[in-house]
Write a protein that holds these residues in place. Sequence first.
Motif, PDB file in Angstrom:
ATOM      1  N   GLU A 274     -13.797 -74.715  89.236  1.00  0.00           N
ATOM      2  CA  GLU A 274     -15.216 -74.363  89.206  1.00  0.00           C
ATOM      3  C   GLU A 274     -15.306 -72.848  89.095  1.00  0.00           C
ATOM      4  O   GLU A 274     -15.245 -72.140  90.101  1.00  0.00           O
ATOM      5  CB  GLU A 274     -15.928 -74.882  90.461  1.00  0.00           C
ATOM      6  CG  GLU A 274     -15.936 -76.406  90.557  1.00  0.00           C
ATOM      7  CD  GLU A 274     -16.556 -76.918  91.848  1.00  0.00           C
ATOM      8  OE1 GLU A 274     -17.596 -77.595  91.774  1.00  0.00           O
ATOM      9  OE2 GLU A 274     -16.003 -76.621  92.924  1.00  0.00           O
ATOM     10  N   HIS A 275     -15.455 -72.352  87.875  1.00  0.00           N
ATOM     11  CA  HIS A 275     -15.372 -70.916  87.645  1.00  0.00           C
ATOM     12  C   HIS A 275     -16.678 -70.208  87.996  1.00  0.00           C
ATOM     13  O   HIS A 275     -17.741 -70.820  88.067  1.00  0.00           O
ATOM     14  CB  HIS A 275     -15.021 -70.645  86.174  1.00  0.00           C
ATOM     15  CG  HIS A 275     -16.178 -70.802  85.243  1.00  0.00           C
ATOM     16  ND1 HIS A 275     -16.574 -72.016  84.721  1.00  0.00           N
ATOM     17  CD2 HIS A 275     -17.065 -69.875  84.748  1.00  0.00           C
ATOM     18  CE1 HIS A 275     -17.627 -71.842  83.941  1.00  0.00           C
ATOM     19  NE2 HIS A 275     -17.944 -70.558  83.941  1.00  0.00           N
ATOM     20  N   THR A 276     -16.557 -68.912  88.187  1.00  0.00           N
ATOM     21  CA  THR A 276     -17.715 -68.027  88.294  1.00  0.00           C
ATOM     22  C   THR A 276     -17.702 -67.094  87.080  1.00  0.00           C
ATOM     23  O   THR A 276     -16.732 -67.046  86.322  1.00  0.00           O
ATOM     24  CB  THR A 276     -17.660 -67.179  89.576  1.00  0.00           C
ATOM     25  OG1 THR A 276     -16.578 -66.239  89.471  1.00  0.00           O
ATOM     26  CG2 THR A 276     -17.444 -68.054  90.805  1.00  0.00           C
ATOM     27  N   SER A 277     -18.742 -66.340  86.916  1.00  0.00           N
ATOM     28  CA  SER A 277     -18.816 -65.414  85.786  1.00  0.00           C
ATOM     29  C   SER A 277     -17.669 -64.409  85.816  1.00  0.00           C
ATOM     30  O   SER A 277     -17.183 -63.971  84.761  1.00  0.00           O
ATOM     31  CB  SER A 277     -20.153 -64.668  85.800  1.00  0.00           C
ATOM     32  OG  SER A 277     -21.231 -65.575  85.676  1.00  0.00           O
ATOM     33  N   ASN A 278     -17.197 -64.064  86.996  1.00  0.00           N
ATOM     34  CA  ASN A 278     -16.109 -63.096  87.117  1.00  0.00           C
ATOM     35  C   ASN A 278     -14.755 -63.655  86.678  1.00  0.00           C
ATOM     36  O   ASN A 278     -13.794 -62.893  86.515  1.00  0.00           O
ATOM     37  CB  ASN A 278     -15.991 -62.610  88.568  1.00  0.00           C
ATOM     38  CG  ASN A 278     -17.171 -61.771  88.994  1.00  0.00           C
ATOM     39  OD1 ASN A 278     -17.794 -61.102  88.173  1.00  0.00           O
ATOM     40  ND2 ASN A 278     -17.498 -61.809  90.275  1.00  0.00           N
TER      41      ASN A 278
ATOM     42  N   CYS B 290     -14.179 -78.923  83.011  1.00  0.00           N
ATOM     43  CA  CYS B 290     -14.505 -77.556  83.410  1.00  0.00           C
ATOM     44  C   CYS B 290     -14.086 -76.598  82.305  1.00  0.00           C
ATOM     45  O   CYS B 290     -13.475 -77.006  81.308  1.00  0.00           O
ATOM     46  CB  CYS B 290     -13.785 -77.203  84.712  1.00  0.00           C
ATOM     47  SG  CYS B 290     -11.995 -77.453  84.621  1.00  0.00           S
ATOM     48  N   LEU B 291     -14.404 -75.325  82.482  1.00  0.00           N
ATOM     49  CA  LEU B 291     -14.051 -74.332  81.470  1.00  0.00           C
ATOM     50  C   LEU B 291     -12.540 -74.255  81.273  1.00  0.00           C
ATOM     51  O   LEU B 291     -12.065 -74.093  80.142  1.00  0.00           O
ATOM     52  CB  LEU B 291     -14.604 -72.961  81.866  1.00  0.00           C
ATOM     53  CG  LEU B 291     -14.309 -71.824  80.890  1.00  0.00           C
ATOM     54  CD1 LEU B 291     -14.926 -72.096  79.520  1.00  0.00           C
ATOM     55  CD2 LEU B 291     -14.812 -70.496  81.446  1.00  0.00           C
ATOM     56  N   TYR B 292     -11.783 -74.332  82.352  1.00  0.00           N
ATOM     57  CA  TYR B 292     -10.318 -74.350  82.244  1.00  0.00           C
ATOM     58  C   TYR B 292      -9.855 -75.419  81.260  1.00  0.00           C
ATOM     59  O   TYR B 292      -9.043 -75.158  80.367  1.00  0.00           O
ATOM     60  CB  TYR B 292      -9.701 -74.582  83.626  1.00  0.00           C
ATOM     61  CG  TYR B 292      -8.305 -75.159  83.600  1.00  0.00           C
ATOM     62  CD1 TYR B 292      -7.228 -74.411  83.139  1.00  0.00           C
ATOM     63  CD2 TYR B 292      -8.070 -76.466  84.047  1.00  0.00           C
ATOM     64  CE1 TYR B 292      -5.947 -74.950  83.117  1.00  0.00           C
ATOM     65  CE2 TYR B 292      -6.801 -77.004  84.029  1.00  0.00           C
ATOM     66  CZ  TYR B 292      -5.744 -76.248  83.563  1.00  0.00           C
ATOM     67  OH  TYR B 292      -4.479 -76.794  83.534  1.00  0.00           O
ATOM     68  N   ALA B 293     -10.382 -76.634  81.396  1.00  0.00           N
ATOM     69  CA  ALA B 293      -9.999 -77.733  80.501  1.00  0.00           C
ATOM     70  C   ALA B 293     -10.427 -77.442  79.070  1.00  0.00           C
ATOM     71  O   ALA B 293      -9.714 -77.787  78.110  1.00  0.00           O
ATOM     72  CB  ALA B 293     -10.614 -79.046  80.985  1.00  0.00           C
TER      73      ALA B 293
END
Length: 300
Positions: free
Chosen positions: A84-88, A135-138
């Motif tokens: 679960e990413h953040t903008s950073n 998620c963005l990682y995937a």
Amino acid sequence: MKRFKALVTGGTGFIGSHLVESLLNDGLETHIIIRTDSNLDVLDRSNPSLHIHIYDGTTSNIINIFKKNKPDIVFHLASTVISEHTSNDIESIIKSNILLGAQILEAMHVNDIDKLINTSTFWQNYNNDDYNPVCLYAATKEAFENIIRYYVEINSLKVINLKLFDTYGPNDKRGKLFTILRNAVKKNKTLDLSPGEQLIDLVYIDDVINAFRVSAVRLFEKSSKIKLENFVVSSGYPLSLKTIVSKFYKSLDEEVNINWGGKKYKDRQVMTPWNKGKILPNWEPSISLADGIDLVIDNQ
């Protein structure tokens, strides 16, 4: 195993360090690319077959490492995993999961190195879809696979892409499930977990490493006409979180209070792992979950 010179990215991670150890145990010359802040404690730096190279973030740096050392095969495991990413987090995810991989492929292309084993994740297949990133990682893992396809088309690159599920083993520093369960016992505290109905496909670390070894053999086969193949490294028997927790505490012979439902499911929680992939030929898991749990407990 055939004698070859290997290069491993992600060699200081949980899976990567076990792969490096396996290659070194076979007496194979093994090169790893690390960042300046990488923790090398997991590696046997006294082994003369281990060669460590510093990554400075540039493409020329990677090309020169490949030019000077000419590995026969590349195992690409390096990645930044953030569920679960953040903008950073954007920059680190893109640099690690896309930029580094593209630099590796360019270095292979420039130096005529034609064998790659890449790792991907079942998180690319939310709701059991052919592609639906959790998620963005995937999403970045899928993006890199598309970059691989380009390099496969422009040269003689031979690639096996291994899609991994949940991995586990002793001394895992990633804060995974069994570490959380063991810590709850040590601290004698109630553990809040989700309702626990999600299915988890667990594969023991030794079986995961064997999948990489089998893949390497496949790439080196003289009769091989591989350009790009995709396989899964799966137990084939996903179990619910509730069942896995029960098995762990039964083996541990301890009890802890579980507050099932004390946590909500994550957004885009994977309830059923992707089951449409093709199992890697000549590979199957050899360590049962019960035996794997015992190994984890005995070595913690």
